[in-house]
Structures are given as structure tokens and as C-alpha cells.
Scaffold this motif. Structure first.
Motif, PDB file in Angstrom:
ATOM      1  N   ARG A 245       0.842  -1.187   0.000  1.00  0.00           N
ATOM      2  CA  ARG A 245       0.000   0.000   0.000  1.00  0.00           C
ATOM      3  C   ARG A 245       0.882   1.242   0.000  1.00  0.00           C
ATOM      4  N   THR A 246       0.390   2.284  -0.616  1.00  0.00           N
ATOM      5  CA  THR A 246       1.128   3.539  -0.641  1.00  0.00           C
ATOM      6  C   THR A 246       0.775   4.377   0.576  1.00  0.00           C
ATOM      7  N   ALA A 247       1.585   5.410   0.820  1.00  0.00           N
ATOM      8  CA  ALA A 247       1.368   6.261   1.985  1.00  0.00           C
ATOM      9  C   ALA A 247       0.041   6.991   1.901  1.00  0.00           C
ATOM     10  N   SER A 248      -0.398   7.337   0.679  1.00  0.00           N
ATOM     11  CA  SER A 248      -1.687   8.013   0.475  1.00  0.00           C
ATOM     12  C   SER A 248      -2.144   7.760  -0.958  1.00  0.00           C
ATOM     13  N   THR A 249      -3.364   8.140  -1.234  1.00  0.00           N
ATOM     14  CA  THR A 249      -3.899   7.914  -2.580  1.00  0.00           C
ATOM     15  C   THR A 249      -3.177   8.751  -3.627  1.00  0.00           C
ATOM     16  N   SER A 250      -2.597   9.850  -3.206  1.00  0.00           N
ATOM     17  CA  SER A 250      -1.901  10.724  -4.152  1.00  0.00           C
ATOM     18  C   SER A 250      -0.421  10.384  -4.293  1.00  0.00           C
ATOM     19  N   SER A 251       0.055   9.433  -3.487  1.00  0.00           N
ATOM     20  CA  SER A 251       1.473   9.081  -3.506  1.00  0.00           C
ATOM     21  C   SER A 251       1.694   7.777  -4.256  1.00  0.00           C
ATOM     22  N   LYS A 252       2.851   7.673  -4.919  1.00  0.00           N
ATOM     23  CA  LYS A 252       3.219   6.442  -5.605  1.00  0.00           C
ATOM     24  C   LYS A 252       4.236   5.624  -4.800  1.00  0.00           C
ATOM     25  N   LYS A 253       4.659   6.166  -3.658  1.00  0.00           N
ATOM     26  CA  LYS A 253       5.677   5.488  -2.850  1.00  0.00           C
ATOM     27  C   LYS A 253       5.024   4.410  -1.993  1.00  0.00           C
ATOM     28  N   ILE A 254       5.427   3.166  -2.207  1.00  0.00           N
ATOM     29  CA  ILE A 254       4.931   2.045  -1.395  1.00  0.00           C
ATOM     30  C   ILE A 254       5.669   2.066  -0.059  1.00  0.00           C
ATOM     31  N   ASP A 255       4.898   2.143   1.036  1.00  0.00           N
ATOM     32  CA  ASP A 255       5.551   2.277   2.339  1.00  0.00           C
ATOM     33  C   ASP A 255       5.103   1.248   3.358  1.00  0.00           C
ATOM     34  N   ARG A 256       4.168   0.359   2.992  1.00  0.00           N
ATOM     35  CA  ARG A 256       3.723  -0.653   3.961  1.00  0.00           C
ATOM     36  C   ARG A 256       3.328  -1.938   3.251  1.00  0.00           C
TER      37      ARG A 256
END
Length: 467
Positions: A245-256
Motif C-alpha cells: 500500500r502507498t502512503a496516500s492515494t496521491s502518492s506512488k511510494k509504497i511504504d507498507r
């Protein structure tokens, strides 16, 4: 019911004895513990999965040490085992003792830490913070290994509450540190089928030092995560996949990341699946001491032999044992109850309940009778004490009156007492001749003077009545 299988009546080896026997059989043949044809493991406390930043060899070192501790029935100041046996338990194939010392050093530097300080603030003096070494002293000498574990940890190793089954056959089969670290972390979540969401930065710390490329997800996935997942699915007793999952819907960075879990349908997985229901597992291992062969049979029939059916067989076997109907092996009888789906009928349940109520009523009645007898005894003792106290007081008053009287009156009172029936009996019992008994003789004898006081007090009361 039919008689028990005599083969099941043979004595069962303990986990420690079985492991030693396997070691003796396999070591000379050069076979590793992960190649054993029987399960070796123990119930591991869930909080030991919180160990991070530790390499694969050090994890194996702790597994072997804790397995040895878990098999002991009593607390020991120090554990002493053959070094080759310990190396076999941790699947250490090298003869490089210098490297083994380095592994022991890493294990000694590992600690378990408990705190209630929130992550978002600094600690204060009221916060709880406890830190304990996972293993203490370690020593190698003349082919033996000695080590100790902090006594506060031993109860959590030997008799854990929230726990999971750790198989040394499986844990020693891992060759990737991240695979072993993920496996450790997800084991307590297998019954739920998935983990919570985990921060990738947190997961990167699990196996210890990683390369710089691990900070970039596509390289972390290619070089570490995917190989670890493949190894877990190949060598372990669980099937594992994951979601990101990404940090937010607007982010492309997978952080979890979140892991999805399923127990494999194999004989190797049966102990672990049963261990997920810790109470039932303890009953089968501690109370009935089922063998590996019997556990394997349960595994092969797990789709039909549910936890409920196993519990019914346990209840039925206990009932027959109490009635003296199990003559040989309780484990063998339990397996027959499972195979033939024996269970207690409603009539038998009612009979057990009635018998239990009768016993409880009888125990309550006996307790009431005992309490009543005790109450009566206390009442009688109290009355006797009151009577003794009153008679002592009467005797004291009589002696005081005697001592205060003139010589003539004392002589008359003394003569009257010695010629009375009570006085004669006392003198005869004391083997005294009345003609030789003087006032001094009587006053020097505590028993005689007590009865004299009683006699005088009686005369005092008679005089008062006459007046």
C-alpha cells in the motif's frame, strides 16, 4: 468397547529424548536436522518474535538454546550439553569454532525489551522499561557447551501463554535472513490468516544490516522480498503472499506491506496447526503424550477430525479412564475414539452431572456436619473454661477468707474440712494421715489449699443463706 492397540501402549519418549535419539542416528551419517523424518520443536512465546536486527545464524543459536531450556522440567542455573548436539540442533555444519564464537557473541548482544513509553514522546521516570539479554553466559570446553538464561525469561520459554509452535526442522532450513525474520514475525498471525499493515522501513530492520538498494522498493522486492517469500513457501509449513500500500492515494511510494497466510495441509504442519489452539495442543502432548505417528494421522484426517471432534474424543477418553475402562494406553484409546467417532451420549453426560451433584451435595453435607461438631466442641470448651474460671475465683475468695480469720476460726475450718467427705478423700489420695496434717502442710500444697479454699467458700455461702 474393543481392547486398545497394544502397540500404542509402549512408553513415549520425551521431546528431549527423541531429539537426542535422532541426533545419534543422523549425526554419524552426516544428515542435518532439517532432513529429520520426525518433528523437533517447542512452543515459543509470541514476544520472542519481536527480536530484530539479528542474523540467521544467531537466530538458530537462540532456537537451539531455547529448545534445550524448554525440555527441562526444573529451573537450572546452567545448561550443559554436548557441543556436537547443540551444533546439530542449530544446523551448524562448520568446524570453524572461531565463527561459532562470533555467532554466540551476536546472540549474547541480543536483548528483549519491554516498555510502555509511546513512540511519539521521550521517556519519563514513571514509564516502564525493562531489558534482558536473550542468553547470558556461553562457554565451549572439551566438546561441551554451557550456557545460562536469565531466570525471568525461563518461565516464558518453558510454559508460555500466548505462543506458537516453532519447528527446528523448518527454522534451520532457511538460508535467507529475511525469510527467517518474516517467518518468525508472521507465525503468531497464521490462525487469523493475515498480519496487520507493517511499515516497510520497520521490516527492513528485521534481518539486520541490508544493502543500500534495499531502501528502493523495486530493488528490495527483487533482491530480498521475493526470494524470501519463495523460500518460505518452499521450505516452511505455511503458504505466504503479500499486499502493498502507498502512503496516500496521491502518492506512488509504497511504504507498507501486509502478509496473507495459510497453513499447508501436510503432516509437518499438524503440530503447528494444533499448537494454534494452545490448550488442545497441551492436552494431546502433556496429558496423552501422542507420538509423531499419531500426530501425522491426525494431520492426514484434519478435514474430518476437527478441533471439536478431537475435544469430544478427549472428553470420552477421560470419562472411560475415570470409570477404570482404559487398561493400557490412554493415547491409543484416544486415537480409537477419534477413528470411530466415539463421544459421550446425553445419558452419560446426565449421569456424570448427577454423580457430580451427588458428590457435591455429600461434600457440602459433610462440611456442614463438621462445622456443627466444631461449633459444639467450641461451645463445650467455652463452658468448661467458664466453669474452671469460676471455681478458681471461688477458691481464691475462700483462701482470702481463711487467711483473714483468727487462729481459732482457721483451726475450726481446717478441722471441718479434714473431717468432711471431700477432705478425707483428698488426704487419702495424697496418702496423708489426718492426725499429722497441720495448717502449714496444707497451705504449702497448691492442690490441697485449692480444695480448702473451695470448702471455705462453700461455708461462707451457707452462712449467708442461714443469715
Amino acid at each position: 468397547m474393543a481392547s486398545d492397540n497394544p502397540e500404542e501402549g509402549k512408553s513415549k519418549a520425551t521431546s528431549r529424548q527423541m531429539a537426542l535419539a535422532l541426533f545419534e542416528d543422523m549425526f554419524d551419517l552426516g544428515l542435518r536436522i532439517n532432513e529429520a523424518n520426525r518433528e523437533i520443536g517447542y512452543q515459543r512465546n509470541d514476544f520472542f518474535t519481536e527480536i530484530v536486527n539479528m542474523g540467521l545464524p544467531a537466530r538458530r543459536f537462540l532456537d537451539a538454546a531455547y529448545f534445550i531450556v524448554a525440555q527441562e522440567t526444573e529451573l537450572r542455573d546452567q545448561y550443559d550439553v554436548e557441543l556436537n548436539y547443540f551444533k546439530w540442533l542449530m544446523r551448524y555444519d562448520s568446524r570453524n569454532l572461531k565463527h561459532l564464537r562470533t555467532i554466540a557473541d551476536e546472540a549474547q548482544n541480543a536483548k528483549v525489551r519491554v516498555t510502555n513509553t509511546p513512540m511519539d514522546r521521550d521517556p519519563n521516570e514513571n514509564d516502564l522499561w525493562v531489558q534482558v539479554q536473550l542468553i547470558g553466559m556461553v562457554g565451549f570446553h572439551r566438546g561441551r557447551m554451557r550456557f545460562d538464561v536469565h531466570p525471568r525469561l525461563v518461565p516464558h520459554i518453558r510454559d508460555p501463554q500466548k505462543s506458537h509452535w516453532l519447528s527446528l526442522r523448518i527454522s534451520t532450513a532457511f538460508t535467507r535472513s529475511l525469510a527467517r525474520a518474516i517467518y518468525d514475525k508472521v507465525l503468531p498471525h497464521v490462525p487469523a490468516g493475515r498480519t496487520d499493515w507493517i511499515q516497510l522501513d520497520e521490516m527492513r530492520n528485521w534481518p539486520g544490516r541490508m544493502g543500500a538498494n534495499a531502501a528502493i522498493f523495486k530493488y528490495f522486492k527483487r533482491d530480498w522480498l521475493e526470494p524470501a517469500v519463495r523460500e518460505i513457501n518452499e521450505v516452511s509449513d505455511i503458504e505466504l503472499s503479500y499486499e502493498t500500500r502507498t502512503a496516500s492515494t496521491s502518492s506512488k511510494k509504497i511504504d507498507r506491506i501486509r502478509f496473507l497466510l495459510k497453513r499447508k495441509d501436510t503432516a509437518d504442519a499438524v503440530l503447528a496447526s494444533l499448537a494454534d489452539a494452545s490448550h488442545l495442543y497441551k492436552v494431546l502432548t502433556d496429558e496423552f503424550t501422542l507420538s509423531t505417528k499419531q500426530f501425522s494421522e491426525i494431520s492426514e484426517n484434519r478435514d474430518v477430525w476437527t478441533d471439536e471432534r478431537i475435544q469430544q474424543a478427549v472428553e470420552y477418553t477421560r470419562f472411560r479412564i475415570k470409570r477404570g475402562q482404559v487398561k493400557k494406553s490412554p493415547a491409543g484409546y484416544l486415537m480409537r475414539a477419534l477413528r470411530d467417532n466415539w463421544k459421550m451420549s446425553e445419558a452419560e453426560r446426565t449421569m456424570v452431572d448427577v454423580q457430580a451433584k451427588l458428590l457435591a451435595d455429600e461434600a457440602q453435607e459433610q462440611a456442614a456436619k463438621s462445622a456443627a461438631r466444631s461449633s459444639v466442641a467450641r461451645s463445650v470448651a467455652s463452658r468448661e473454661e467458664e466453669v474452671r474460671a469460676r471455681m478458681n475465683e471461688d477458691s481464691r475468695k475462700g483462701r482470702d477468707h481463711f487467711n483473714a480469720a483468727d487462729a481459732k476460726t482457721r483451726k475450726e475450718l481446717l478441722h471441718a474440712w479434714m473431717t468432711s467427705r471431700e477432705g478425707k478423700l483428698m488426704l487419702r489420695r495424697m496418702k496423708l494421715e489426718p492426725s499429722t496434717v497441720t495448717e502449714d502442710v496444707i497451705l504449702a500444697n497448691t492442690e490441697l489449699v485449692w480444695y480448702l479454699g473451695q470448702f471455705v467458700f462453700g461455708r461462707m455461702n451457707s452462712s449467708r443463706v442461714s443469715v
